[in-house]
Design an enzyme around this catalytic site. Structure first.
Site, mmCIF file in Angstrom:
data_model
loop_
_atom_site.group_PDB
_atom_site.id
_atom_site.type_symbol
_atom_site.label_atom_id
_atom_site.label_comp_id
_atom_site.label_asym_id
_atom_site.label_seq_id
_atom_site.Cartn_x
_atom_site.Cartn_y
_atom_site.Cartn_z
ATOM 1 N N HIS A 278 15.704 22.631 6.942
ATOM 2 C CA HIS A 278 15.370 23.407 7.796
ATOM 3 C C HIS A 278 16.098 24.657 7.815
ATOM 4 O O HIS A 278 17.212 24.595 7.186
ATOM 5 C CB HIS A 278 15.621 22.925 9.298
ATOM 6 C CG HIS A 278 16.863 22.276 9.723
ATOM 7 N ND1 HIS A 278 17.480 21.375 9.251
ATOM 8 C CD2 HIS A 278 17.655 23.174 10.620
ATOM 9 C CE1 HIS A 278 18.806 21.124 9.890
ATOM 10 N NE2 HIS A 278 19.055 22.388 10.530
ATOM 11 N N HIS B 249 19.236 37.017 2.655
ATOM 12 C CA HIS B 249 18.038 37.263 3.862
ATOM 13 C C HIS B 249 17.114 36.034 3.508
ATOM 14 O O HIS B 249 17.227 35.227 2.588
ATOM 15 C CB HIS B 249 17.141 38.626 3.335
ATOM 16 C CG HIS B 249 16.752 38.757 2.139
ATOM 17 N ND1 HIS B 249 17.432 39.156 1.016
ATOM 18 C CD2 HIS B 249 15.479 38.331 1.546
ATOM 19 C CE1 HIS B 249 16.587 39.037 -0.151
ATOM 20 N NE2 HIS B 249 15.386 38.678 0.232
ATOM 21 N N GLU C 187 12.299 39.157 4.706
ATOM 22 C CA GLU C 187 11.311 39.613 3.756
ATOM 23 C C GLU C 187 10.007 39.192 4.022
ATOM 24 O O GLU C 187 10.004 37.920 4.003
ATOM 25 C CB GLU C 187 11.856 39.392 2.350
ATOM 26 C CG GLU C 187 10.974 40.016 1.261
ATOM 27 C CD GLU C 187 11.609 39.911 0.045
ATOM 28 O OE1 GLU C 187 10.971 40.196 -1.090
ATOM 29 O OE2 GLU C 187 12.767 39.203 -0.195
#
Length: 133
Positions: A7, A62, A108
């Site tokens: 997770h 990211h 992204e």
């Protein structure tokens, strides 16, 4: 033996604002919410929003979400219309849209997968590229 990503937890300073962003803009499915957090899913991803002082990475770190090519342009147009903050312009293989969530975490939206990236590296290798398989 590890099996993969279990997770992803992101700190949020405003749970309701982040919940709206991830559910209404990105399309995550809300599963549960409590006073200091929420669990969402997106495909196989289990995402936890946890109330804390957000300190987003100031580097290239990211989270990238996949999207089919035919959905990319309209999805990005909807994000731009919603006023999301863009943090980078795409310079790599595959279409990408780089945005920040309400707490400044870098995200992204990407068309492609590892295989398409590896294929592009066969055509234009990065400096110092070493293949392991």
């Amino acid at each position: 033996m590890l099996q993969g990503l279990n997770h992803l937890t992101l700190a949020t300073g405003d749970l309701d604002k982040s919940l709206a962003f991830y559910v209404d803009l990105l399309g995550c499915r809300p599963r549960v919410k409590w006073a200091r957090g929420a669990y969402l899913t997106l495909g196989e991803l289990w995402l936890c929003l946890s109330c804390d002082l957000p300190r987003p990475a100031g580097d290239y770190s990211h989270v990238a979400f996949g999207i089919p090519a035919e959905h990319f342009a309209p999805f990005c147009a909807r994000l731009r219309a919603a006023g999301v903050v863009e943090w980078k312009t795409n310079r790599s293989e595959g279409d990408s849209f780089y945005l920040k969530d309400p707490d400044g975490h870098r995200l992204e939206i990407h068309v492609g997968d590892l295989e398409s990236r590896l294929a592009s590296l066969r055509e234009a290798p990065y400096q110092g590229l070493v293949w392991f398989d």
